[in-house]
Design a protein around this motif. Structure first.
Motif, PDB file in Angstrom:
ATOM      1  N   ILE A 108      50.754  35.797  45.316  1.00  0.00           N
ATOM      2  CA  ILE A 108      50.712  34.880  44.209  1.00  0.00           C
ATOM      3  C   ILE A 108      50.989  33.244  44.734  1.00  0.00           C
ATOM      4  N   HIS A 117      46.941  31.877  36.808  1.00  0.00           N
ATOM      5  CA  HIS A 117      46.863  33.172  37.857  1.00  0.00           C
ATOM      6  C   HIS A 117      45.829  34.156  37.338  1.00  0.00           C
ATOM      7  N   SER A 120      42.305  32.954  37.322  1.00  0.00           N
ATOM      8  CA  SER A 120      41.471  33.019  38.715  1.00  0.00           C
ATOM      9  C   SER A 120      41.121  34.442  39.068  1.00  0.00           C
ATOM     10  N   ARG A 168      46.037  39.794  37.071  1.00  0.00           N
ATOM     11  CA  ARG A 168      44.814  39.391  37.760  1.00  0.00           C
ATOM     12  C   ARG A 168      43.687  40.053  38.193  1.00  0.00           C
TER      13      ARG A 168
END
Length: 249
Positions: A108, A117, A120, A168
């Motif tokens: 991270i 996050h 992304s 994520r």
């Protein structure tokens, strides 16, 4: 394998087809002539001790090993072959083909928020366009993150950071999820909760491979359990693998 399982598998689409894969780093060979087929809708458990090649297999599929040779077909397209370029040169193309790699640990950026996050992870154009809907699904899987969307990830607990890292990966437009050691370093209760969340992911035409040292977390939860031993796959019997692991400790 039962005849019913064979018939059911034959009706599914091949998501991943690995043939004769060898891979390693520098002079070290970690994966040895490995064959593996994974079908749509499957959850496959990959278990074995540290250093036996679980993570290297994942990195090879993503094109991130130091060297490799052999065939890796993802959704029918060749993404393997003999590599002479540096690791990662074509990984973005493999991701576009439908791969989501969720590595060990947190991986991270401590200063970014939970929401940043998750965003992304929406790497492809379609995933980015649909990111709000994808975030809703991730928050259904990991409800504790709902109140933490604006919080910097560096301030979260270990279990919360693991949820962010996995979430994520789930934001991607993926047909194959490679999840490496999701319970690593977590308290047993939290690790079980993370595995429960992974079991709740609706795969549809996608597939998931979960690498774990703790075979008990995968038994009776995944469709198959494969053992990894010195760079080779060792069958589909979880009980036999657990026995082998106990002998080696």
């Amino acid at each position: 394998m039962a005849m019913g399982q064979q018939a059911q598998r034959s009706e599914r689409r091949e998501v991943l087809n690995v043939k004769g894969l060898s891979a390693g780093y520098g002079p070290m060979r970690v994966i040895h002539d490995l064959d593996l087929i994974v079908y749509s809708g499957e959850r496959v458990g990959l278990v074995g001790l540290n250093g036996h090649g679980k993570s290297t297999l994942f990195l090879a599929i993503a094109g991130l090993t130091g060297w490799q040779r052999g065939s890796i077909r993802l959704n029918g397209a060749e993404v393997g072959g003999t590599r002479s370029q540096g690791p990662g040169r074509y990984t973005h193309l493999v991701v576009k083909r439908g791969l989501a790699l969720i590595p060990q640990g947190d991986e991270i950026f401590t200063g970014l928020t939970v929401e940043e996050h998750l965003d992304s992870g929406a790497f492809t154009r379609r995933a980015w366009r649909d990111r709000q809907e994808r975030k809703k699904k991730v928050l259904q899987i990991f409800p504790p993150l709902k109140k933490l969307m604006g919080t910097a990830v560096g301030r979260l607990s270990g279990g919360e950071r693991r949820m962010v890292a996995i979430g994520r990966g789930l934001m991607a437009e993926a047909s194959l999820y490679l999840v490496d050691e999701p319970s690593l370093g977590l308290a047993p209760k939290i690790g079980k909760g993370v595995l429960d969340a992974l079991m709740s992911v609706e795969l549809g035409d996608s597939a998931m491979i979960i690498a774990e040292q703790n075979v008990a977390l995968l038994e009776r939860r995944v469709d198959r359990v494969l053992g990894m031993h010195v760079g080779k796959l060792k069958g589909e019997a979880a009980a036999a693998l657990a026995y082998q692991t106990r002998r080696e400790i």
